[in-house]
Design an enzyme around this catalytic site. Structure first.
Site, mmCIF file in Angstrom:
data_model
loop_
_atom_site.group_PDB
_atom_site.id
_atom_site.type_symbol
_atom_site.label_atom_id
_atom_site.label_comp_id
_atom_site.label_asym_id
_atom_site.label_seq_id
_atom_site.Cartn_x
_atom_site.Cartn_y
_atom_site.Cartn_z
ATOM 1 N N ARG A 107 0.869 -1.179 0.000
ATOM 2 C CA ARG A 107 0.000 0.000 0.000
ATOM 3 C C ARG A 107 0.905 1.227 0.000
ATOM 4 O O ARG A 107 1.678 1.431 0.940
ATOM 5 C CB ARG A 107 -0.911 0.015 1.222
ATOM 6 C CG ARG A 107 -1.855 1.232 1.298
ATOM 7 C CD ARG A 107 -2.649 1.177 2.590
ATOM 8 N NE ARG A 107 -3.516 2.312 2.774
ATOM 9 C CZ ARG A 107 -4.804 2.365 2.402
ATOM 10 N NH1 ARG A 107 -5.344 1.323 1.799
ATOM 11 N NH2 ARG A 107 -5.534 3.440 2.642
ATOM 12 N N HIS A 134 -7.165 0.836 -6.760
ATOM 13 C CA HIS A 134 -7.504 0.269 -5.454
ATOM 14 C C HIS A 134 -8.373 -0.974 -5.701
ATOM 15 O O HIS A 134 -9.551 -1.012 -5.350
ATOM 16 C CB HIS A 134 -8.263 1.306 -4.623
ATOM 17 C CG HIS A 134 -8.257 1.036 -3.145
ATOM 18 N ND1 HIS A 134 -7.660 -0.080 -2.591
ATOM 19 C CD2 HIS A 134 -8.777 1.743 -2.097
ATOM 20 C CE1 HIS A 134 -7.805 -0.048 -1.278
ATOM 21 N NE2 HIS A 134 -8.488 1.040 -0.953
ATOM 22 N N GLN A 137 -10.547 -2.860 -3.009
ATOM 23 C CA GLN A 137 -11.742 -2.119 -2.607
ATOM 24 C C GLN A 137 -12.882 -2.342 -3.591
ATOM 25 O O GLN A 137 -14.020 -2.621 -3.196
ATOM 26 C CB GLN A 137 -11.430 -0.623 -2.512
ATOM 27 C CG GLN A 137 -12.639 0.236 -2.131
ATOM 28 C CD GLN A 137 -13.108 0.008 -0.714
ATOM 29 O OE1 GLN A 137 -12.327 0.130 0.229
ATOM 30 N NE2 GLN A 137 -14.381 -0.324 -0.544
ATOM 31 N N ASP A 230 -15.588 9.875 -2.787
ATOM 32 C CA ASP A 230 -14.378 9.725 -1.975
ATOM 33 C C ASP A 230 -14.022 11.115 -1.439
ATOM 34 O O ASP A 230 -14.553 12.134 -1.915
ATOM 35 C CB ASP A 230 -13.242 9.167 -2.837
ATOM 36 C CG ASP A 230 -12.077 8.625 -2.011
ATOM 37 O OD1 ASP A 230 -12.145 8.682 -0.761
ATOM 38 O OD2 ASP A 230 -11.098 8.160 -2.611
ATOM 39 N N CYS A 271 -15.515 4.395 0.001
ATOM 40 C CA CYS A 271 -14.425 3.502 0.411
ATOM 41 C C CYS A 271 -13.971 3.750 1.849
ATOM 42 O O CYS A 271 -13.335 2.886 2.452
ATOM 43 C CB CYS A 271 -13.250 3.638 -0.552
ATOM 44 S SG CYS A 271 -12.640 5.332 -0.751
ATOM 45 N N ARG A 315 -14.492 -6.120 2.619
ATOM 46 C CA ARG A 315 -13.051 -6.071 2.339
ATOM 47 C C ARG A 315 -12.374 -7.321 2.879
ATOM 48 O O ARG A 315 -11.496 -7.906 2.234
ATOM 49 C CB ARG A 315 -12.407 -4.829 2.994
ATOM 50 C CG ARG A 315 -12.784 -3.489 2.425
ATOM 51 C CD ARG A 315 -12.288 -3.257 1.017
ATOM 52 N NE ARG A 315 -10.849 -3.417 0.854
ATOM 53 C CZ ARG A 315 -9.932 -2.519 1.242
ATOM 54 N NH1 ARG A 315 -10.296 -1.395 1.835
ATOM 55 N NH2 ARG A 315 -8.654 -2.741 1.032
#
Length: 333
Positions: A107, A134, A137, A230, A271, A315
């Site tokens: 990450r 991502h 996600q 987001d 997210c 997730r």
């Protein structure tokens, strides 16, 4: 027969629709087993590295809990606590990690870093977030959509509101292009998607029947099954906030925006983390400076449209599926 053993998970663009479906089905089964109290052991004897150049909450927890529940041993390298990329090159570090670990979660910032880790480590690398993607996600998000929207993915429309150049917008473009979904990036022209990345997604869409577009008018909300957003600025981007607030305030997700979908069953998705109130240090500080950085109203975030915490839970299940599928001989029809 689908087998992903030995594969890295860097972007959904690397996978076929059949392979993505295999991961989704596996995640659904893992979620069901967990709720029944059935313990897994697919990763018993495996050693996994979680490598963070950016801080994390959901990604770290999902990888760490998922690995533990499936029997793996985990090492966590926090931001700034190793020589990775500083006194030691990414290539050299990757070669070391590959001799010690069976799989690596990364990450950080550059997509190229994740690619170098995969190239030089010789073990599966999983993208936990980069500036351009991502994928873990979006996989969880698609799983969540299938739990709540009672129609095929090919009939589902996702509208991403706000900064359409960010990693979640690109990740959704990729996911929708692969799964044959309708996707609209809805934001100001000043923050339009990169044309090369948009063209790549549209090219993939020709094979799946997906629709990928960028628009700045509210008419694109009509018929949406999912309204996604987001945050407008992350920690360390405070200098961008005045400009971002000016550009993105018209794209804040409100009850009125949700109603413009014309779909009473539309979902709100995010997210996380989210600025939906002023209970965080950053949101409160910016309000004192005269800036409202909330990308979604609290009534929407905590209201009937929202499935954000279902996304968070999923997730765990999709990440478990990714690790198990790429580290073991598990196969799908």
């Amino acid at each position: 027969m689908v087998s992903l053993k030995g594969r890295s998970f860097l972007t959904l663009m690397d996978f076929t629709q059949e392979e993505i479906r295999f991961l989704l089905d596996m995640a659904v089964e893992m979620k069901k087993n967990r709720r029944l109290g059935k313990k897994g052991g697919l990763l018993k004897g495996k050693s996994i590295l979680l490598l963070f150049e950016k801080t994390s909450t959901r990604t770290r927890c999902s990888f760490q809990v998922g690995a533990a529940e499936e029997g793996a041993v985990v090492t966590v390298i926090e931001p700034g606590t190793s020589q990775f990329g500083k006194k030691e090159s990414v290539e050299d570090s990757a070669k070391v990690f590959g001799r010690l670990y069976d799989g690596i979660e990364y990450r950080g910032f550059g997509q190229d870093v994740a690619e170098k880790l995969a190239k030089h480590s010789g073990v599966p690398v999983w993208n936990g977030l980069t500036d351009l993607d991502h994928p873990t996600q979006v996989l969880a998000d698609v799983m969540t959509i299938e739990e709540h929207v009672k129609k095929p993915l090919s009939e589902v429309k996702v509208v991403f509101c706000g900064d359409t150049r960010n990693n979640m917008s690109y990740a959704w473009m990729n996911g929708c292009a692969k799964m044959g979904m309708k996707f609209c990036a809805f934001g100001p022209k000043e923050l339009a998607p990169d044309q090369e990345l948009l063209a790549r997604a549209k090219s993939a869409a020709t094979e799946s029947g997906a629709v990928i577009e960028f628009r700045s008018d509210e008419a694109c909300l009509k018929g949406a099954d999912v309204v996604y957003t987001d945050i407008w600025a992350s920690m360390g981007e405070e200098d961008m906030i005045p400009e971002r607030v000016k550009l993105l305030s018209p794209y804040k997700v409100t009850t009125e925006m949700m109603e413009k979908t014309g779909n009473p069953q539309a979902l709100f998705m995010h997210c996380l983390p989210s600025f939906h109130d002023f209970e965080t240090e950053m949101a409160a500080r910016q309000r004192e400076l005269g800036y409202d950085i909330r990308e979604v109203e609290d009534d929407v975030f905590n209201g009937r449209y929202s499935v954000v915490f279902d996304q968070s839970e999923n997730r765990l299940h999709t990440i478990k599926a990714i690790m198990a599928a790429t580290l073991t001989d598990v196969k799908g029809e």
